[in-house]
Motif scaffolding. Structure first.
Motif, PDB file in Angstrom:
ATOM      1  N   ILE A   4       5.214 -18.092   2.866  1.00  0.00           N
ATOM      2  CA  ILE A   4       4.083 -17.594   2.094  1.00  0.00           C
ATOM      3  C   ILE A   4       3.116 -16.801   2.967  1.00  0.00           C
ATOM      4  O   ILE A   4       2.529 -15.818   2.516  1.00  0.00           O
ATOM      5  CB  ILE A   4       3.384 -18.737   1.322  1.00  0.00           C
ATOM      6  N   GLU A   5       2.991 -17.175   4.241  1.00  0.00           N
ATOM      7  CA  GLU A   5       2.093 -16.434   5.130  1.00  0.00           C
ATOM      8  C   GLU A   5       2.596 -15.008   5.358  1.00  0.00           C
ATOM      9  O   GLU A   5       1.801 -14.068   5.397  1.00  0.00           O
ATOM     10  CB  GLU A   5       1.920 -17.155   6.469  1.00  0.00           C
ATOM     11  N   VAL A   6       3.895 -14.870   5.519  1.00  0.00           N
ATOM     12  CA  VAL A   6       4.480 -13.538   5.695  1.00  0.00           C
ATOM     13  C   VAL A   6       4.223 -12.705   4.439  1.00  0.00           C
ATOM     14  O   VAL A   6       3.831 -11.533   4.518  1.00  0.00           O
ATOM     15  CB  VAL A   6       5.995 -13.634   5.997  1.00  0.00           C
ATOM     16  N   LEU A   7       4.416 -13.302   3.265  1.00  0.00           N
ATOM     17  CA  LEU A   7       4.181 -12.590   2.014  1.00  0.00           C
ATOM     18  C   LEU A   7       2.706 -12.215   1.850  1.00  0.00           C
ATOM     19  O   LEU A   7       2.395 -11.107   1.400  1.00  0.00           O
ATOM     20  CB  LEU A   7       4.660 -13.432   0.823  1.00  0.00           C
ATOM     21  N   ARG A   8       1.808 -13.133   2.223  1.00  0.00           N
ATOM     22  CA  ARG A   8       0.368 -12.814   2.140  1.00  0.00           C
ATOM     23  C   ARG A   8       0.025 -11.625   3.029  1.00  0.00           C
ATOM     24  O   ARG A   8      -0.713 -10.731   2.623  1.00  0.00           O
ATOM     25  CB  ARG A   8      -0.458 -14.025   2.568  1.00  0.00           C
ATOM     26  N   ASN A   9       0.546 -11.635   4.248  1.00  0.00           N
ATOM     27  CA  ASN A   9       0.284 -10.529   5.175  1.00  0.00           C
ATOM     28  C   ASN A   9       0.853  -9.223   4.648  1.00  0.00           C
ATOM     29  O   ASN A   9       0.224  -8.167   4.769  1.00  0.00           O
ATOM     30  CB  ASN A   9       0.853 -10.843   6.555  1.00  0.00           C
ATOM     31  N   LEU A  10       2.032  -9.299   4.068  1.00  0.00           N
ATOM     32  CA  LEU A  10       2.662  -8.106   3.505  1.00  0.00           C
ATOM     33  C   LEU A  10       1.830  -7.560   2.350  1.00  0.00           C
ATOM     34  O   LEU A  10       1.550  -6.348   2.279  1.00  0.00           O
ATOM     35  CB  LEU A  10       4.083  -8.450   3.039  1.00  0.00           C
ATOM     36  N   ALA A  11       1.420  -8.440   1.442  1.00  0.00           N
ATOM     37  CA  ALA A  11       0.610  -8.005   0.298  1.00  0.00           C
ATOM     38  C   ALA A  11      -0.693  -7.369   0.774  1.00  0.00           C
ATOM     39  O   ALA A  11      -1.116  -6.329   0.267  1.00  0.00           O
ATOM     40  CB  ALA A  11       0.330  -9.187  -0.628  1.00  0.00           C
ATOM     41  N   HIS A  12      -1.329  -7.993   1.758  1.00  0.00           N
ATOM     42  CA  HIS A  12      -2.580  -7.453   2.296  1.00  0.00           C
ATOM     43  C   HIS A  12      -2.353  -6.064   2.906  1.00  0.00           C
ATOM     44  O   HIS A  12      -3.162  -5.152   2.701  1.00  0.00           O
ATOM     45  CB  HIS A  12      -3.150  -8.412   3.340  1.00  0.00           C
ATOM     46  N   SER A  13      -1.269  -5.905   3.617  1.00  0.00           N
ATOM     47  CA  SER A  13      -0.946  -4.599   4.206  1.00  0.00           C
ATOM     48  C   SER A  13      -0.757  -3.546   3.130  1.00  0.00           C
ATOM     49  O   SER A  13      -1.233  -2.416   3.266  1.00  0.00           O
ATOM     50  CB  SER A  13       0.322  -4.692   5.057  1.00  0.00           C
ATOM     51  N   TYR A  14      -0.058  -3.920   2.054  1.00  0.00           N
ATOM     52  CA  TYR A  14       0.127  -2.983   0.944  1.00  0.00           C
ATOM     53  C   TYR A  14      -1.207  -2.584   0.330  1.00  0.00           C
ATOM     54  O   TYR A  14      -1.430  -1.409   0.007  1.00  0.00           O
ATOM     55  CB  TYR A  14       1.035  -3.588  -0.135  1.00  0.00           C
ATOM     56  N   ILE A  15      -2.114  -3.539   0.172  1.00  0.00           N
ATOM     57  CA  ILE A  15      -3.429  -3.220  -0.394  1.00  0.00           C
ATOM     58  C   ILE A  15      -4.174  -2.264   0.535  1.00  0.00           C
ATOM     59  O   ILE A  15      -4.748  -1.269   0.075  1.00  0.00           O
ATOM     60  CB  ILE A  15      -4.245  -4.504  -0.629  1.00  0.00           C
ATOM     61  N   MET A  16      -4.147  -2.541   1.819  1.00  0.00           N
ATOM     62  CA  MET A  16      -4.881  -1.725   2.786  1.00  0.00           C
ATOM     63  C   MET A  16      -4.344  -0.297   2.864  1.00  0.00           C
ATOM     64  O   MET A  16      -5.073   0.618   3.227  1.00  0.00           O
ATOM     65  CB  MET A  16      -4.844  -2.375   4.172  1.00  0.00           C
ATOM     66  N   THR A  17      -3.061  -0.122   2.524  1.00  0.00           N
ATOM     67  CA  THR A  17      -2.475   1.226   2.564  1.00  0.00           C
ATOM     68  C   THR A  17      -2.386   1.847   1.164  1.00  0.00           C
ATOM     69  O   THR A  17      -1.781   2.903   0.990  1.00  0.00           O
ATOM     70  CB  THR A  17      -1.084   1.199   3.223  1.00  0.00           C
ATOM     71  N   GLY A  18      -2.986   1.187   0.180  1.00  0.00           N
ATOM     72  CA  GLY A  18      -3.033   1.749  -1.164  1.00  0.00           C
ATOM     73  C   GLY A  18      -1.738   1.649  -1.938  1.00  0.00           C
ATOM     74  O   GLY A  18      -1.582   2.307  -2.963  1.00  0.00           O
ATOM     75  N   GLU A  19      -0.810   0.826  -1.467  1.00  0.00           N
ATOM     76  CA  GLU A  19       0.475   0.662  -2.160  1.00  0.00           C
ATOM     77  C   GLU A  19       0.373  -0.512  -3.139  1.00  0.00           C
ATOM     78  O   GLU A  19       0.946  -1.582  -2.924  1.00  0.00           O
ATOM     79  CB  GLU A  19       1.591   0.434  -1.136  1.00  0.00           C
ATOM     80  N   LEU A  20      -0.367  -0.291  -4.229  1.00  0.00           N
ATOM     81  CA  LEU A  20      -0.690  -1.386  -5.137  1.00  0.00           C
ATOM     82  C   LEU A  20       0.519  -1.896  -5.911  1.00  0.00           C
ATOM     83  O   LEU A  20       0.592  -3.084  -6.225  1.00  0.00           O
ATOM     84  CB  LEU A  20      -1.807  -0.969  -6.085  1.00  0.00           C
ATOM     85  N   GLU A  21       1.466  -1.028  -6.216  1.00  0.00           N
ATOM     86  CA  GLU A  21       2.676  -1.496  -6.918  1.00  0.00           C
ATOM     87  C   GLU A  21       3.436  -2.500  -6.046  1.00  0.00           C
ATOM     88  O   GLU A  21       3.893  -3.530  -6.533  1.00  0.00           O
ATOM     89  CB  GLU A  21       3.588  -0.317  -7.290  1.00  0.00           C
ATOM     90  N   ASN A  22       3.565  -2.169  -4.759  1.00  0.00           N
ATOM     91  CA  ASN A  22       4.244  -3.083  -3.843  1.00  0.00           C
ATOM     92  C   ASN A  22       3.435  -4.362  -3.645  1.00  0.00           C
ATOM     93  O   ASN A  22       4.004  -5.458  -3.544  1.00  0.00           O
ATOM     94  CB  ASN A  22       4.509  -2.405  -2.504  1.00  0.00           C
ATOM     95  N   ALA A  23       2.115  -4.233  -3.601  1.00  0.00           N
ATOM     96  CA  ALA A  23       1.265  -5.418  -3.484  1.00  0.00           C
ATOM     97  C   ALA A  23       1.469  -6.321  -4.697  1.00  0.00           C
ATOM     98  O   ALA A  23       1.597  -7.541  -4.560  1.00  0.00           O
ATOM     99  CB  ALA A  23      -0.198  -5.012  -3.361  1.00  0.00           C
TER     100      ALA A  23
END
Length: 76
Positions: A4-23
């Motif tokens: 879950i930590e890896v997924l949280r970090n991934l989701a946060h990265s997607y948000i920070m780069t504007g990739e909301l669909e992936n988030a």
């Protein structure tokens, strides 16, 4: 299986780069995990709203209330 930590970090990265669909897709994976937190679901809710997926976002409110019934953001 990703932690879950890896997924949280991934989701946060997607948000920070504007990739909301992936988030959104990543938070959807987190949502299925029993160890999800209020903040996980809240972030998913916010991403769905940003994507104008309001009906889907509203379906998360009961879970948010269950995870933290006293949070002012989900009180009726």
């Amino acid at each position: 299986e990703k932690s879950i930590e890896v997924l949280r970090n991934l989701a946060h990265s997607y948000i920070m780069t504007g990739e909301l669909e992936n988030a959104s897709k990543t938070y959807e994976q987190i949502y299925t995990l029993p160890q999800k937190s209020f903040n996980d679901v809240w972030n998913y809710y916010l991403v769905l709203q940003q994507l104008a997926q309001y009906d889907k976002a509203l379906t998360l409110l009961p879970t948010l209330s269950q995870l933290n019934p006293n949070d002012s953001r989900v009180k009726k």
